[in-house]
Design an enzyme around this catalytic site. Structure first.
Site, PDB file in Angstrom:
ATOM      1  N   LYS A 127       2.626 -37.714 -21.579  1.00 24.56           N
ATOM      2  CA  LYS A 127       3.320 -38.298 -20.425  1.00 24.56           C
ATOM      3  C   LYS A 127       3.081 -39.797 -20.233  1.00 24.56           C
ATOM      4  CE  LYS A 127       3.685 -34.083 -17.663  1.00 24.56           C
ATOM      5  NZ  LYS A 127       3.384 -33.438 -16.365  1.00 24.56           N
ATOM      6  N   ASP A 161       7.783 -34.809 -11.479  1.00 24.11           N
ATOM      7  CA  ASP A 161       6.664 -33.981 -10.996  1.00 24.11           C
ATOM      8  C   ASP A 161       6.448 -34.167  -9.493  1.00 24.11           C
ATOM      9  OD1 ASP A 161       5.950 -32.628 -13.310  1.00 24.11           O
ATOM     10  OD2 ASP A 161       4.563 -34.191 -13.978  1.00 24.11           O
TER      11      ASP A 161
HETATM   12  P1  NAP Z   1      -5.587 -34.215 -16.383  1.00 23.56           P
HETATM   13  O1  NAP Z   1      -4.914 -35.523 -16.260  1.00 23.56           O
HETATM   14  O2  NAP Z   1      -6.314 -33.861 -17.622  1.00 23.56           O
HETATM   15  O3  NAP Z   1      -6.589 -34.076 -15.102  1.00 23.56           O
HETATM   16  C1  NAP Z   1      -7.452 -32.976 -14.979  1.00 23.56           C
HETATM   17  C2  NAP Z   1      -8.176 -33.035 -13.630  1.00 23.56           C
HETATM   18  O4  NAP Z   1      -8.946 -31.828 -13.504  1.00 23.56           O
HETATM   19  C3  NAP Z   1      -9.162 -34.200 -13.484  1.00 23.56           C
HETATM   20  O5  NAP Z   1      -9.189 -34.603 -12.145  1.00 23.56           O
HETATM   21  C4  NAP Z   1     -10.499 -33.542 -13.876  1.00 23.56           C
HETATM   22  O6  NAP Z   1     -11.620 -34.167 -13.278  1.00 23.56           O
HETATM   23  C5  NAP Z   1     -10.322 -32.173 -13.264  1.00 23.56           C
HETATM   24  N1  NAP Z   1     -11.154 -31.151 -13.910  1.00 23.56           N
HETATM   25  C6  NAP Z   1     -10.930 -30.531 -15.085  1.00 23.56           C
HETATM   26  N2  NAP Z   1     -11.918 -29.642 -15.346  1.00 23.56           N
HETATM   27  C7  NAP Z   1     -12.782 -29.713 -14.294  1.00 23.56           C
HETATM   28  C8  NAP Z   1     -13.987 -29.023 -13.974  1.00 23.56           C
HETATM   29  N3  NAP Z   1     -14.519 -28.100 -14.781  1.00 23.56           N
HETATM   30  N4  NAP Z   1     -14.619 -29.351 -12.810  1.00 23.56           N
HETATM   31  C9  NAP Z   1     -14.093 -30.281 -11.976  1.00 23.56           C
HETATM   32  N5  NAP Z   1     -12.950 -30.962 -12.235  1.00 23.56           N
HETATM   33  C10 NAP Z   1     -12.309 -30.678 -13.379  1.00 23.56           C
HETATM   34  O7  NAP Z   1      -4.532 -33.011 -16.189  1.00 23.56           O
HETATM   35  P2  NAP Z   1      -3.167 -33.042 -15.339  1.00 23.56           P
HETATM   36  O8  NAP Z   1      -2.045 -33.507 -16.198  1.00 23.56           O
HETATM   37  O9  NAP Z   1      -3.414 -33.730 -14.041  1.00 23.56           O
HETATM   38  O10 NAP Z   1      -2.926 -31.465 -15.106  1.00 23.56           O
HETATM   39  C11 NAP Z   1      -3.770 -30.716 -14.246  1.00 23.56           C
HETATM   40  C12 NAP Z   1      -3.227 -29.289 -14.136  1.00 23.56           C
HETATM   41  O11 NAP Z   1      -1.971 -29.308 -13.471  1.00 23.56           O
HETATM   42  C13 NAP Z   1      -2.990 -28.634 -15.494  1.00 23.56           C
HETATM   43  O12 NAP Z   1      -3.458 -27.311 -15.440  1.00 23.56           O
HETATM   44  C14 NAP Z   1      -1.483 -28.687 -15.638  1.00 23.56           C
HETATM   45  O13 NAP Z   1      -0.987 -27.611 -16.424  1.00 23.56           O
HETATM   46  C15 NAP Z   1      -1.026 -28.532 -14.192  1.00 23.56           C
HETATM   47  N6  NAP Z   1       0.310 -29.091 -13.909  1.00 23.56           N
HETATM   48  C16 NAP Z   1       1.180 -28.282 -13.251  1.00 23.56           C
HETATM   49  C17 NAP Z   1       2.444 -28.756 -12.959  1.00 23.56           C
HETATM   50  C18 NAP Z   1       3.418 -27.857 -12.245  1.00 23.56           C
HETATM   51  O14 NAP Z   1       4.622 -28.174 -12.223  1.00 23.56           O
HETATM   52  N7  NAP Z   1       2.977 -26.768 -11.636  1.00 23.56           N
HETATM   53  C19 NAP Z   1       2.831 -30.063 -13.320  1.00 23.56           C
HETATM   54  C20 NAP Z   1       1.892 -30.865 -13.971  1.00 23.56           C
HETATM   55  C21 NAP Z   1       0.624 -30.365 -14.265  1.00 23.56           C
HETATM   56  P3  NAP Z   1     -12.291 -35.499 -13.951  1.00 23.56           P
HETATM   57  O15 NAP Z   1     -11.425 -36.643 -13.528  1.00 23.56           O
HETATM   58  O16 NAP Z   1     -13.648 -35.556 -13.363  1.00 23.56           O
HETATM   59  O17 NAP Z   1     -12.286 -35.271 -15.440  1.00 23.56           O
END
Ligand code: NAP
Length: 273
Positions: free
Chosen positions: A73, A109
């Protein structure tokens, strides 16, 4: 046969891409509108090292629309001809539209998150806790602030929360402060905690109350542990699938120029069941 009579190709790219619901979601929309002979929707697994070639392929093949998912992205932005202002502010593109050879990047999004919330509540003036500070959080925080909501971000890495807070103007903290969420109107999980794991939740059940709305962006499983706990506490819940639906509906409009047949698409996502 003129160009306008050719079947238009749309697709999703990501790595991995196997479990993406977008191809079926868009195809359900084509069928509901009777345009399945004018549009076809595919998917392609694109490894990070092949992203530039994939974007060249969009141009070369005249592909009409491309939905971009993890991990591309942000990276994809440098290969496009134009980025819409909102996607620029959010710093991520999840949608590419090919306008006569010119590739334009959008972000839907944030619309997905806002529309999912609006099905259950007004956003203006609400106190909203966003857990997480990744790509999804950036889009969600942008959308909520645009709609007049008041946000505090809670994230494991405080610096990342601070960066988003500075971009959009909101409060931030780390997970040591998470007990504060019991005083918020809405709790949103935007971390990947719970993705593919029905036994994992970012929030202790005792912090959730019956007057709150709890929204989990995680869509696999559909009902996460967080949402299960929220339901047990009598709170309103919003599924990650709702956000997927509404962001997809916006993409549908960008690709076809037609309003998405939302009821048919909702039925496919089994929202409300
Ligand atoms: P990302 O950029 O990789 O961000 C991940 C986030 O999760 C960060 O804030 C990270 O914290 C936190 N995190 C991950 N593992 C953790 C743990 N064990 N303990 C505490 N914090 C943790 O991912 P993203 O693109 O934002 O996506 C996040 C989720 O949203 C994914 O599961 C994705 O599939 C979903 N999503 C859904 C939609 C929808 O339409 N429903 C759209 C987009 C994304 P740190 O900053 O500390 O690493």
């Amino acid at each position: 046969m003129s160009d306008s009579e050719l079947t238009k190709i749309c697709m999703s790219i990501g790595y991995p891409i196997k479990s993406s619901k977008s191809p079926s979601l868009h195809t359900v929309g084509y069928k509901a509108l009777g345009i399945e002979d004018r549009y076809v929707y595919l998917r392609a697994e694109v490894k990070p090292e092949n992203l530039k070639m994939a974007v060249d392929g969009i141009r070369g093949l005249g592909i009409r629309g491309v939905s971009v998912t993890m991990p591309h992205k942000q990276e994809v932005m440098k290969y496009l001809d134009k980025i819409d202002d909102t996607a620029k502010k959010i710093g991520a593109v999840n949608t590419i539209v090919n306008e006569s050879g010119k590739l334009i990047g959008y972000n839907t999004d944030w619309i997905g998150a806002v529309d999912a919330l609006k099905q259950k509540t007004k956003i203006k003036g609400k106190k909203i806790a966003v857990i997480g500070a990744g790509g999804a959080a950036r889009a969600i925080v942008f959308g909520i602030i645009k709609e007049g909501g008041r946000v505090k971000i809670f994230n494991r890495t405080k610096e990342k929360a601070e960066e988003i807070a500075k971009s959009f103007g909101c409060e931030f903290g780390n997970l040591d402060e998470i007990s504060e969420i019991k005083d918020f109107d809405i709790i949103i999980n935007s971390t990947s905690i719970g993705m593919g794991n029905p036994d994992e939740s970012p929030v202790d059940k005792k912090l959730i109350g019956k007057n709150q709305i709890v929204f989990d962006v995680v869509y696999n499983p559909k009902e996460t542990k967080l949402l299960r706990h929220a339901k047990e506490k009598g709170a309103e819940i919003i599924f990650g699938a709702d956000m997927l639906l509404y962001q997809g509906a916006e993409q549908f409009k960008l690709y076809t120029g037609l309003d998405a047949p939302i009821e048919a698409m909702k039925k496919f996502m089994e929202i409300g069941k």
